[in-house]
Design a protein around this motif. Structure first.
Motif, PDB file in Angstrom:
ATOM      1  N   SER A  94     -12.333  -7.698  71.678  1.00  0.00           N
ATOM      2  CA  SER A  94     -13.171  -6.876  70.804  1.00  0.00           C
ATOM      3  C   SER A  94     -13.423  -7.687  69.535  1.00  0.00           C
ATOM      4  O   SER A  94     -12.477  -8.110  68.874  1.00  0.00           O
ATOM      5  CB  SER A  94     -12.459  -5.559  70.484  1.00  0.00           C
ATOM      6  OG  SER A  94     -13.224  -4.818  69.562  1.00  0.00           O
ATOM      7  N   GLU A  95     -14.699  -7.908  69.225  1.00  0.00           N
ATOM      8  CA  GLU A  95     -15.044  -8.747  68.089  1.00  0.00           C
ATOM      9  C   GLU A  95     -15.779  -7.968  67.001  1.00  0.00           C
ATOM     10  O   GLU A  95     -16.608  -7.123  67.303  1.00  0.00           O
ATOM     11  CB  GLU A  95     -15.944  -9.900  68.542  1.00  0.00           C
ATOM     12  CG  GLU A  95     -15.300 -10.821  69.551  1.00  0.00           C
ATOM     13  CD  GLU A  95     -16.212 -11.970  69.929  1.00  0.00           C
ATOM     14  OE1 GLU A  95     -16.711 -12.665  69.019  1.00  0.00           O
ATOM     15  OE2 GLU A  95     -16.441 -12.149  71.130  1.00  0.00           O
ATOM     16  N   THR A  96     -15.436  -8.272  65.752  1.00  0.00           N
ATOM     17  CA  THR A  96     -16.188  -7.778  64.601  1.00  0.00           C
ATOM     18  C   THR A  96     -16.560  -8.995  63.766  1.00  0.00           C
ATOM     19  O   THR A  96     -16.244 -10.129  64.137  1.00  0.00           O
ATOM     20  CB  THR A  96     -15.359  -6.799  63.740  1.00  0.00           C
ATOM     21  OG1 THR A  96     -14.310  -7.530  63.093  1.00  0.00           O
ATOM     22  CG2 THR A  96     -14.786  -5.664  64.575  1.00  0.00           C
ATOM     23  N   SER A  97     -17.176  -8.765  62.638  1.00  0.00           N
ATOM     24  CA  SER A  97     -17.556  -9.886  61.775  1.00  0.00           C
ATOM     25  C   SER A  97     -16.332 -10.539  61.128  1.00  0.00           C
ATOM     26  O   SER A  97     -16.409 -11.679  60.671  1.00  0.00           O
ATOM     27  CB  SER A  97     -18.532  -9.421  60.701  1.00  0.00           C
ATOM     28  OG  SER A  97     -17.922  -8.435  59.889  1.00  0.00           O
ATOM     29  N   THR A  98     -15.182  -9.839  61.096  1.00  0.00           N
ATOM     30  CA  THR A  98     -13.986 -10.386  60.437  1.00  0.00           C
ATOM     31  C   THR A  98     -12.806 -10.624  61.363  1.00  0.00           C
ATOM     32  O   THR A  98     -11.886 -11.360  60.999  1.00  0.00           O
ATOM     33  CB  THR A  98     -13.520  -9.441  59.305  1.00  0.00           C
ATOM     34  OG1 THR A  98     -13.232  -8.160  59.860  1.00  0.00           O
ATOM     35  CG2 THR A  98     -14.577  -9.322  58.220  1.00  0.00           C
ATOM     36  N   THR A  99     -12.782 -10.005  62.539  1.00  0.00           N
ATOM     37  CA  THR A  99     -11.627 -10.145  63.432  1.00  0.00           C
ATOM     38  C   THR A  99     -12.041 -10.334  64.887  1.00  0.00           C
ATOM     39  O   THR A  99     -13.128  -9.933  65.305  1.00  0.00           O
ATOM     40  CB  THR A  99     -10.689  -8.915  63.378  1.00  0.00           C
ATOM     41  OG1 THR A  99     -11.421  -7.779  63.827  1.00  0.00           O
ATOM     42  CG2 THR A  99     -10.134  -8.682  61.996  1.00  0.00           C
ATOM     43  N   ARG A 136     -12.866 -15.955  61.169  1.00  0.00           N
ATOM     44  CA  ARG A 136     -12.378 -14.654  61.613  1.00  0.00           C
ATOM     45  C   ARG A 136     -10.897 -14.707  61.964  1.00  0.00           C
ATOM     46  O   ARG A 136     -10.386 -15.716  62.420  1.00  0.00           O
ATOM     47  CB  ARG A 136     -13.175 -14.148  62.816  1.00  0.00           C
ATOM     48  CG  ARG A 136     -14.639 -13.877  62.453  1.00  0.00           C
ATOM     49  CD  ARG A 136     -15.373 -13.194  63.572  1.00  0.00           C
ATOM     50  NE  ARG A 136     -15.632 -14.111  64.685  1.00  0.00           N
ATOM     51  CZ  ARG A 136     -16.076 -13.723  65.875  1.00  0.00           C
ATOM     52  NH1 ARG A 136     -16.298 -12.440  66.116  1.00  0.00           N
ATOM     53  NH2 ARG A 136     -16.296 -14.594  66.825  1.00  0.00           N
TER      54      ARG A 136
END
Length: 141
Positions: A94-99, A136
């Motif tokens: 699961s990817e976000t802009s920070t992790t 990230r």
């Protein structure tokens, strides 16, 4: 005359021991498996990583022991898993802009014997991200 006795442990019993953290490194306590070959055994890639599987039953998440960034879009995650004749693994990312959150799932492979040797092994999966890892943070999912 000395005789040795081997015992069998069900998949459920083995998974309980792993869940309790009793096996943190490769360890053989003894056991029995049915005779024969298990063609469905989890394969390893050329780099020694588990080949991810999509056909697992009774999945459960595993704890990551460490990770290493391999390239701009690849992370190798390490964990303790069961023997490849009985268990397979796959990663959920699961990817976000920070992790980048990585969860390794372990499950029973099709055709696995009802009883498996009680062996834990150090294993790894190569995980590809959808975009550059950059700055990230990589976390367990």
């Amino acid at each position: 005359m000395t005789t040795s006795k081997k015992c069998a442990l069900s998949r459920r019993g083995f998974r309980g021991i792993l869940s309790a953290g009793a096996l943190l490194s490769a360890l053989l306590l003894g056991g029995c498996t049915a005779a024969g070959e298990y063609p469905a055994a989890t394969r390893l890639t050329g780099d020694g990583d588990d080949a991810p599987r999509k056909d697992l039953a009774d999945e459960r998440p595993l704890e990551l022991t460490r990770y290493e960034v391999v390239s701009d879009t690849e992370v190798r995650v390490y964990f303790v898993a069961g023997i490849p004749d009985c268990y397979g693994t796959r990663a959920v990312v699961s990817e976000t802009s920070t992790t980048i959150a990585v969860t390794v799932m372990e499950g029973v492979i099709p055709g696995a014997p009802d009883e498996c040797e009680l062996v834990a092994r150090q294993a790894s999966l190569l995980v590809r991200t959808s975009r550059s890892i950059g700055g990230r943070t990589i976390v367990a999912g």
